[in-house]
Motif scaffolding. Sequence first.
Motif, PDB file in Angstrom:
ATOM      1  N   PRO A   1       0.820  -1.218   0.000  1.00 25.86           N
ATOM      2  CA  PRO A   1       0.000   0.000   0.000  1.00 25.86           C
ATOM      3  C   PRO A   1       0.860   1.279   0.000  1.00 25.86           C
ATOM      4  O   PRO A   1       0.572   2.207   0.745  1.00 25.86           O
ATOM      5  N   MET A   2       1.908   1.326  -0.825  1.00 22.67           N
ATOM      6  CA  MET A   2       2.808   2.488  -0.830  1.00 22.67           C
ATOM      7  C   MET A   2       2.104   3.741  -1.343  1.00 22.67           C
ATOM      8  O   MET A   2       1.284   3.676  -2.258  1.00 22.67           O
ATOM      9  N   SER A   3       2.432   4.883  -0.744  1.00 22.41           N
ATOM     10  CA  SER A   3       1.968   6.182  -1.241  1.00 22.41           C
ATOM     11  C   SER A   3       3.094   6.804  -2.046  1.00 22.41           C
ATOM     12  O   SER A   3       4.198   7.009  -1.513  1.00 22.41           O
ATOM     13  N   VAL A   4       2.831   7.082  -3.317  1.00 26.45           N
ATOM     14  CA  VAL A   4       3.880   7.564  -4.221  1.00 26.45           C
ATOM     15  C   VAL A   4       3.309   8.612  -5.168  1.00 26.45           C
ATOM     16  O   VAL A   4       2.098   8.853  -5.200  1.00 26.45           O
ATOM     17  N   THR A   5       4.217   9.211  -5.934  1.00 25.02           N
ATOM     18  CA  THR A   5       3.825  10.102  -7.028  1.00 25.02           C
ATOM     19  C   THR A   5       4.374   9.525  -8.328  1.00 25.02           C
ATOM     20  O   THR A   5       5.572   9.239  -8.426  1.00 25.02           O
TER      21      THR A   5
END
Length: 419
Positions: free
Chosen positions: A287-291
Amino acid sequence: MELDNNQLLRFTTAGSVDDGKSTLIGRLLYDSKSIFEDQLEAIENTSKRKGHEGVDLALFTDGLRDEREQGITIDVAYRYFTTPRRKFIIADSPGHIQYTRNMVTGASTANAAIILIDARHGVIEQTKRHTFIASLLQIPHLIICVNKMDLVGYEQERFNEIMTQFEEFSSKLLVKDIRFIPISALEGDNVVNRSQNMSWYQGAPLLYELETLHISSDINKVDARFPVQTVIRPQSEEFRDYRGYAGRVASGIFRPGDEVTVLPSGFTSTIASVDTYKNEVSEAFAPMSVTITLEDDVDISRGDMIVKKNNLPTVTQEFDVMLCWLNNHPARPNTKYIIRHTTNEQKAIIKEILYKININTYERVTDDKQLVMNDISRVRIRTTKPLMVDSYRENRITGSIILIDEATNETVAAGMIHS
């Protein structure tokens, strides 16, 4: 001993009022020595003041009583404890009339569910309802604790009767792993320590089962889904040409060089970079938060979804949902609700109630078209704009929705998309 995230078990407890849920959680915390000394001292003093001979175990979970008495709505409380083998998060929800809402909330991320049955009463309607919800939410492990065995003389025959009752109705459901434990939360039998009163039971006590359950990830690693939460366009001169799409990976893996499609527009591009707040990374997974940045200038906004070209979700404005109605007020036909699905929010109506579930028999009821609190039904939903959906069975993130009342902003229903 160092603990990692693989040793974290989330479990929920479900039972009717007075089945002994608070006492069971208290016993787990007390006998596993997971209570701070000052907290234990305060509860011992309160127990004495109330005239109890020993420690009132239910007091360990009564921290929210004052808030509830003041009218503050707290439906689910999360409690944490640790043993040398594992960390635990308990989703503790009260067993009053709003039990469906509380269980759906508490169980939505659970690895296991403990369902309590009073040994005197056996299987009741709420037992069936909780088991059905656990099956619907695809909780992989069910532990059926037959509590208050001390009140039926620790009889093996009574335990076997309840096991048979439970197996008769649960055989119709898709539950992978069901375990039965005879316990007395009040006396401590088979909770943390093996019971001396039930030598006929050859299994392990509850805590050992919780410590050794296999935790399988429910994250879909195959279908790449990246719901866009916001568009990043820094104002500084240094990053003037930067345009990134921020969000949390719902499932699958994204890497620079991957060919992707943006939905619902259908535009295609290639991933230029995957960035975190610290640096660029070689891949992103749930569940990584990235751009994510793309090589082409594509029109993307919040609620859009970036996916792999060769693996697309269903793009639709109409789909079937297994819906749990959570609100005190019944559903109003053809009323517009706000639907939330990943980062997408728009208007929707319940177009048709296909059938409701009779919670006692699990049969489909087709002649009742009203949804009231605690009802579980299959409905057809129509949205004003397309959503990018998967079946809940394949993807718990992109396969779930909630409905919100426009006027009150209350969550009125939670649903699992049915393919």
